[in-house]
Design a protein around this motif. Sequence first.
Motif, PDB file in Angstrom:
ATOM      1  N   GLU A 100       0.830  -1.200   0.000  1.00 44.96           N
ATOM      2  CA  GLU A 100       0.000   0.000   0.000  1.00 44.96           C
ATOM      3  C   GLU A 100       0.870   1.258   0.000  1.00 44.96           C
ATOM      4  O   GLU A 100       0.556   2.237  -0.668  1.00 44.96           O
ATOM      5  CB  GLU A 100      -0.948   0.008   1.211  1.00 44.96           C
ATOM      6  N   GLU A 103       3.026   6.388  -5.655  1.00 43.27           N
ATOM      7  CA  GLU A 103       2.480   6.631  -7.003  1.00 43.27           C
ATOM      8  C   GLU A 103       1.425   7.732  -6.973  1.00 43.27           C
ATOM      9  O   GLU A 103       1.369   8.567  -7.873  1.00 43.27           O
ATOM     10  CB  GLU A 103       1.893   5.337  -7.574  1.00 43.27           C
ATOM     11  N   LYS A 104       0.597   7.710  -5.929  1.00 37.99           N
ATOM     12  CA  LYS A 104      -0.427   8.761  -5.835  1.00 37.99           C
ATOM     13  C   LYS A 104       0.201  10.150  -5.713  1.00 37.99           C
ATOM     14  O   LYS A 104      -0.372  11.132  -6.167  1.00 37.99           O
ATOM     15  CB  LYS A 104      -1.336   8.512  -4.622  1.00 37.99           C
ATOM     16  N   THR A 136       1.883   2.234  -3.334  1.00 34.11           N
ATOM     17  CA  THR A 136       0.843   2.911  -4.130  1.00 34.11           C
ATOM     18  C   THR A 136       0.680   4.377  -3.697  1.00 34.11           C
ATOM     19  O   THR A 136       0.315   5.217  -4.507  1.00 34.11           O
ATOM     20  CB  THR A 136      -0.525   2.195  -4.018  1.00 34.11           C
TER      21      THR A 136
END
Lengths: 294, 294
Positions: free
Chosen positions: B167, B173-174, B170
Amino acid sequence: MAIERIVIFGTGLIGASVGLALRSHGFAGQITGWDPDPAELAAAEASGAIHLAAQDPIRSARESQLVLLSGPVFTILEWLDRLAPVLQSGQLVTDVGSVKGAVCAQARGSYSLVHSAGFLAGHPMAGKEVSGAANADGDLFDGATWLFTETQESRSMHHASRALADEWRTWAEKFGCRVLDLDPARHDVLCAWVSHLPQYLSTALSALLEDEFPAKDEVLPIGGRALREMTRLGASPFSMWRDVAHTNTEAVAASLLALEQRLAHLRENLKTPELRDEFERANRFRSMMTPPKK
Amino acid sequence: MAIERIVIFGTGLIGASVGLALRSHGFAGQITGWDPDPAELAAAEASGAIHLAAQDPIRSARESQLVLLSGPVFTILEWLDRLAPVLQSGQLVTDVGSVKGAVCAQARGSYSLVHSAGFLAGHPMAGKEVSGAANADGDLFDGATWLFTETQESRSMHHASRALADEWRTWAEKFGCRVLDLDPARHDVLCAWVSHLPQYLSTALSALLEDEFPAKDEVLPIGGRALREMTRLGASPFSMWRDVAHTNTEAVAASLLALEQRLAHLRENLKTPELRDEFERANRFRSMMTPPKK
């Protein structure tokens, strides 16, 4: 204002930017341009940096009050040589070259005499890593310093040429420049440190990385702002910087050698308290630097 | 999303920027912060980078699912050491330090075991020459690359910790990052070239100019964008870079030595055709570099 007819020799990045700056700051006269590269000349005309392209540069120079020489230093030296016999007192030649000792030496004895055109050497401290009229910008000089290197000769030029020279200095101010006077030799030493050294350093770093990482996809995605900034000038054209290397060799070599020794000193002190002192000196230097005007 | 409780150890520039990035990208959980400097902690809280300041960092770490370690490398190493015995499986520790070999070596044997917290080493390739929570920016990571150095240990961490690690990737990436995986040793070599070398180079250049020009008013007005860019990192704080020098010494020294030799090569060839080749290599390197996203 007395200046009504200007010809720009060399309508690349700097020459075309001067043309754009003149027009955006209210110059009402005519700007003619000349460039050995027809594409550069056409681009400068298309952008409005010049009103028209010269068919015969010598004739355009004869018919202008002010001749601006822009481009690599050797090109400026060559034009100084070719124009001296065809111009006359009351006209002014000025330049925007990166080196001033060689330029002033070339002008000595054929300009600023009783019956010759005046010569005022100048150097706006502005530029880009990209060249050409397509990258020209009338705001390029805003916030920069425009250096002039008056000499014994320039100070005794014909009074009509002097009036043009004084007016030209006010144009630099109108472009947003701080105008400073320096001795030509001191100019070349200072510019070796603040302009030429950063250029050759960025070239050397970029060339080193080019050799070190044949597969760019490993290294380029990782590099951030630091890498982009430190190698930006690696894109600069050889033609400009060959001439600087040839005409300011001694000062450039001295600054490069000093930096080599400084890097070695830092390398040998990566794990000693001397590293702290180097960071403190660097912090002090930067704390003296005011932010750019734009 | 499983992560609801994060504690950021070190709420300076990067730590506080992560907090701001989490909140502006929709993190709905609670962010606690801790910093050895009460002023930094207060600034991070005031800016909203953290929801609250930890009273007891160890307790906050125990109560969080994810512990983010930010700051100088030695500080990260120390926290890894102190937190290992008080955390447990199902928790995750990650970091944003500049060197990964030393960090991964420190975590080996005390993290990512059956009954210990997982550890995932990370390194966002973003920063500024100025430090502190006051300079934090939730968009700092947009367009940057966030490196992770998974190891044999991290790949075998407890499945609950692994879920948090996945998580966390990610989230990077956000924030607008491209996420890349590297081996820790290769990370340190590549970062020596694209991040650490530019830093020490800018420090050496700034320190050299500081010594060379005791009267700054002679040199500073002349310097343009080239000087400002090449010395920008001269403002970087010693504390961060001392730790990099100590923990990535070999790779940094090798890159510095290579640059010294390259500068000497260029200096010896200022008037030879080899200068053209260096400019062409540098031009080629730059032509491979895509412009930044912002």
